[in-house]
Design a protein around this motif. Structure first.
Motif, PDB file in Angstrom:
ATOM      1  N   PHE A   5       0.824  -1.202   0.000  1.00 46.78           N
ATOM      2  CA  PHE A   5       0.000   0.000   0.000  1.00 46.78           C
ATOM      3  C   PHE A   5       0.866   1.264   0.000  1.00 46.78           C
ATOM      4  O   PHE A   5       0.614   2.197  -0.766  1.00 46.78           O
ATOM      5  CB  PHE A   5      -0.930   0.002   1.216  1.00 46.78           C
ATOM      6  N   ASN A   6       1.878   1.299   0.838  1.00 43.48           N
ATOM      7  CA  ASN A   6       2.767   2.467   0.892  1.00 43.48           C
ATOM      8  C   ASN A   6       3.567   2.616  -0.401  1.00 43.48           C
ATOM      9  O   ASN A   6       3.820   3.735  -0.859  1.00 43.48           O
ATOM     10  CB  ASN A   6       3.721   2.361   2.081  1.00 43.48           C
ATOM     11  N   HIS A   7       3.953   1.494  -0.994  1.00 43.09           N
ATOM     12  CA  HIS A   7       4.682   1.542  -2.269  1.00 43.09           C
ATOM     13  C   HIS A   7       3.794   2.101  -3.371  1.00 43.09           C
ATOM     14  O   HIS A   7       4.249   2.894  -4.208  1.00 43.09           O
ATOM     15  CB  HIS A   7       5.162   0.143  -2.653  1.00 43.09           C
ATOM     16  N   TYR A   8       2.523   1.717  -3.365  1.00 42.79           N
ATOM     17  CA  TYR A   8       1.569   2.238  -4.347  1.00 42.79           C
ATOM     18  C   TYR A   8       1.402   3.748  -4.186  1.00 42.79           C
ATOM     19  O   TYR A   8       1.395   4.492  -5.174  1.00 42.79           O
ATOM     20  CB  TYR A   8       0.215   1.534  -4.176  1.00 42.79           C
ATOM     21  N   ALA A   9       1.290   4.211  -2.938  1.00 44.69           N
ATOM     22  CA  ALA A   9       1.152   5.647  -2.676  1.00 44.69           C
ATOM     23  C   ALA A   9       2.389   6.407  -3.145  1.00 44.69           C
ATOM     24  O   ALA A   9       2.284   7.513  -3.691  1.00 44.69           O
ATOM     25  CB  ALA A   9       0.926   5.880  -1.181  1.00 44.69           C
ATOM     26  N   HIS A  10       3.565   5.810  -2.944  1.00 48.54           N
ATOM     27  CA  HIS A  10       4.810   6.445  -3.400  1.00 48.54           C
ATOM     28  C   HIS A  10       4.861   6.465  -4.926  1.00 48.54           C
ATOM     29  O   HIS A  10       5.291   7.462  -5.535  1.00 48.54           O
ATOM     30  CB  HIS A  10       6.011   5.689  -2.836  1.00 48.54           C
ATOM     31  N   TRP A  11       4.414   5.391  -5.563  1.00 50.10           N
ATOM     32  CA  TRP A  11       4.418   5.308  -7.033  1.00 50.10           C
ATOM     33  C   TRP A  11       3.563   6.404  -7.646  1.00 50.10           C
ATOM     34  O   TRP A  11       3.917   6.973  -8.681  1.00 50.10           O
ATOM     35  CB  TRP A  11       3.898   3.936  -7.463  1.00 50.10           C
ATOM     36  N   LEU A  12       2.433   6.720  -6.991  1.00 53.79           N
ATOM     37  CA  LEU A  12       1.571   7.792  -7.490  1.00 53.79           C
ATOM     38  C   LEU A  12       2.327   9.114  -7.582  1.00 53.79           C
ATOM     39  O   LEU A  12       2.097   9.921  -8.489  1.00 53.79           O
ATOM     40  CB  LEU A  12       0.350   7.961  -6.588  1.00 53.79           C
ATOM     41  N   ARG A  13       3.223   9.334  -6.636  1.00 59.55           N
ATOM     42  CA  ARG A  13       3.979  10.591  -6.594  1.00 59.55           C
ATOM     43  C   ARG A  13       5.139  10.614  -7.581  1.00 59.55           C
ATOM     44  O   ARG A  13       5.626  11.688  -7.940  1.00 59.55           O
ATOM     45  CB  ARG A  13       4.478  10.834  -5.164  1.00 59.55           C
ATOM     46  N   THR A  14       5.576   9.452  -8.028  1.00 63.33           N
ATOM     47  CA  THR A  14       6.681   9.393  -9.000  1.00 63.33           C
ATOM     48  C   THR A  14       6.180   9.084 -10.410  1.00 63.33           C
ATOM     49  O   THR A  14       6.984   8.908 -11.327  1.00 63.33           O
ATOM     50  CB  THR A  14       7.707   8.320  -8.581  1.00 63.33           C
ATOM     51  N   LEU A  15       4.861   9.010 -10.563  1.00 59.98           N
ATOM     52  CA  LEU A  15       4.260   8.704 -11.865  1.00 59.98           C
ATOM     53  C   LEU A  15       4.717   9.720 -12.919  1.00 59.98           C
ATOM     54  O   LEU A  15       4.647  10.920 -12.711  1.00 59.98           O
ATOM     55  CB  LEU A  15       2.740   8.736 -11.739  1.00 59.98           C
ATOM     56  N   GLY A  16       5.202   9.208 -14.047  1.00 54.46           N
ATOM     57  CA  GLY A  16       5.627  10.083 -15.138  1.00 54.46           C
ATOM     58  C   GLY A  16       7.084  10.486 -15.108  1.00 54.46           C
ATOM     59  O   GLY A  16       7.569  11.127 -16.052  1.00 54.46           O
ATOM     60  N   GLU A  17       7.800  10.134 -14.038  1.00 58.91           N
ATOM     61  CA  GLU A  17       9.227  10.464 -13.992  1.00 58.91           C
ATOM     62  C   GLU A  17       9.989   9.590 -14.995  1.00 58.91           C
ATOM     63  O   GLU A  17       9.607   8.460 -15.254  1.00 58.91           O
ATOM     64  CB  GLU A  17       9.776  10.225 -12.570  1.00 58.91           C
ATOM     65  N   PRO A  18      11.063  10.106 -15.592  1.00 57.06           N
ATOM     66  CA  PRO A  18      11.684  11.419 -15.333  1.00 57.06           C
ATOM     67  C   PRO A  18      11.124  12.558 -16.199  1.00 57.06           C
ATOM     68  O   PRO A  18      11.548  13.696 -16.066  1.00 57.06           O
ATOM     69  CB  PRO A  18      13.147  11.167 -15.674  1.00 57.06           C
ATOM     70  N   PHE A  19      10.159  12.245 -17.080  1.00 59.66           N
ATOM     71  CA  PHE A  19       9.601  13.296 -17.924  1.00 59.66           C
ATOM     72  C   PHE A  19       8.915  14.362 -17.072  1.00 59.66           C
ATOM     73  O   PHE A  19       9.051  15.564 -17.320  1.00 59.66           O
ATOM     74  CB  PHE A  19       8.604  12.691 -18.920  1.00 59.66           C
ATOM     75  N   LEU A  20       8.176  13.911 -16.068  1.00 59.35           N
ATOM     76  CA  LEU A  20       7.525  14.828 -15.130  1.00 59.35           C
ATOM     77  C   LEU A  20       8.291  14.822 -13.815  1.00 59.35           C
ATOM     78  O   LEU A  20       8.875  13.814 -13.435  1.00 59.35           O
ATOM     79  CB  LEU A  20       6.077  14.409 -14.889  1.00 59.35           C
ATOM     80  N   HIS A  21       8.266  15.950 -13.138  1.00 61.40           N
ATOM     81  CA  HIS A  21       8.913  16.025 -11.837  1.00 61.40           C
ATOM     82  C   HIS A  21       8.072  15.315 -10.775  1.00 61.40           C
ATOM     83  O   HIS A  21       6.912  14.950 -11.017  1.00 61.40           O
ATOM     84  CB  HIS A  21       9.130  17.488 -11.426  1.00 61.40           C
TER      85      HIS A  21
END
Length: 223
Positions: free
Chosen positions: A44-60
């Motif tokens: 669950f915590n890994h999924y929440a972290h993935w949401l915040r890194t979605l689109g990297e490195p194209f998106l910050h």
């Protein structure tokens, strides 16, 4: 041209339908993500972290999440504004209430407005509870969503607020999906039964899916 469309009842209903479908798609994905809590804190915590890194490195970091949030805010505001203005227009068109309720109107239809208000208030509470931590019971832990969810549903009022809101959501989706389909021209004699079935199934699956999280915490399945 845009103003003319918005000023018409058909235009407002179309805005409600499109914005509603955008929110519905988000809810399906959000529910599936929530169910990861049954696989433990790591997943669950890994999924929440993935949401915040979605689109990297194209998106910050968190850019994709903020784009999703902005789209949702626009959809919610457009949906609520159109609903309010249509409601006011309907009241002005018939200033005196009907003596008898329409016998064929469903419970979901009659409670759409109150359901919308309940969901609007819930969204504010939900953000203050699990996003900003302002209204979170106990100590809010940034970066530890699993524990934050446990904290919220370890309180009686957290469970009551969430479950009541999800029941309202189910009724709202059941009627809203059907209305959106009619507004966008998807309804027909041959498709109406299938659309009603889809609306019922979506409402049931989303309601049960979301409510399963607080129930899981209350029963100790999630701890």
């Amino acid at each position: 041209m845009t103003r003319t469309v918005w000023d018409s009842s058909v235009g407002k209903k179309t805005v409600m339908a499109v914005s509603g479908l955008i929110m519905l798609m988000y809810l399906v994905v959000h529910m599936l993500g929530n169910l990861k809590i049954f696989f433990g804190s790591g997943d669950f915590n890994h999924y929440a972290h993935w949401l915040r890194t979605l689109g990297e490195p194209f998106l910050h970091y968190e850019w994709a999440l903020w784009i999703i949030r902005v789209v949702l805010v626009v959809a919610v505001v457009a949906h609520a504004t159109a609903a309010y203005q249509l409601s006011r227009r309907d009241i002005r068109a018939r200033p005196s209430k009907y003596v008898h309720k329409k016998p064929r109107s469903s419970y979901a239809t009659r409670t759409m407005r109150w359901g919308g208000i309940i969901l609007g208030l819930f969204i504010v509470w939900h953000i203050l509870d699990l996003t900003t931590g302002t209204a979170h019971p106990g100590g809010f832990q940034s970066g530890h969503p699993y524990q934050n969810v446990i904290d919220t549903f370890s309180t009686w009022y957290g469970n009551v607020i969430y479950i009541v809101a999800m029941l309202a959501l189910g009724l709202h989706i059941r009627h809203g999906f059907w209305s959106a389909a009619q507004t966008l021209g998807a309804g027909s004699r041959t498709r109406d039964r299938a659309l009603k079935t889809i609306a019922d199934v979506l409402a049931l699956v989303l309601t049960v899916g979301f409510i399963s999280v607080p129930v899981g915490v209350m029963t100790g399945l999630v701890s």
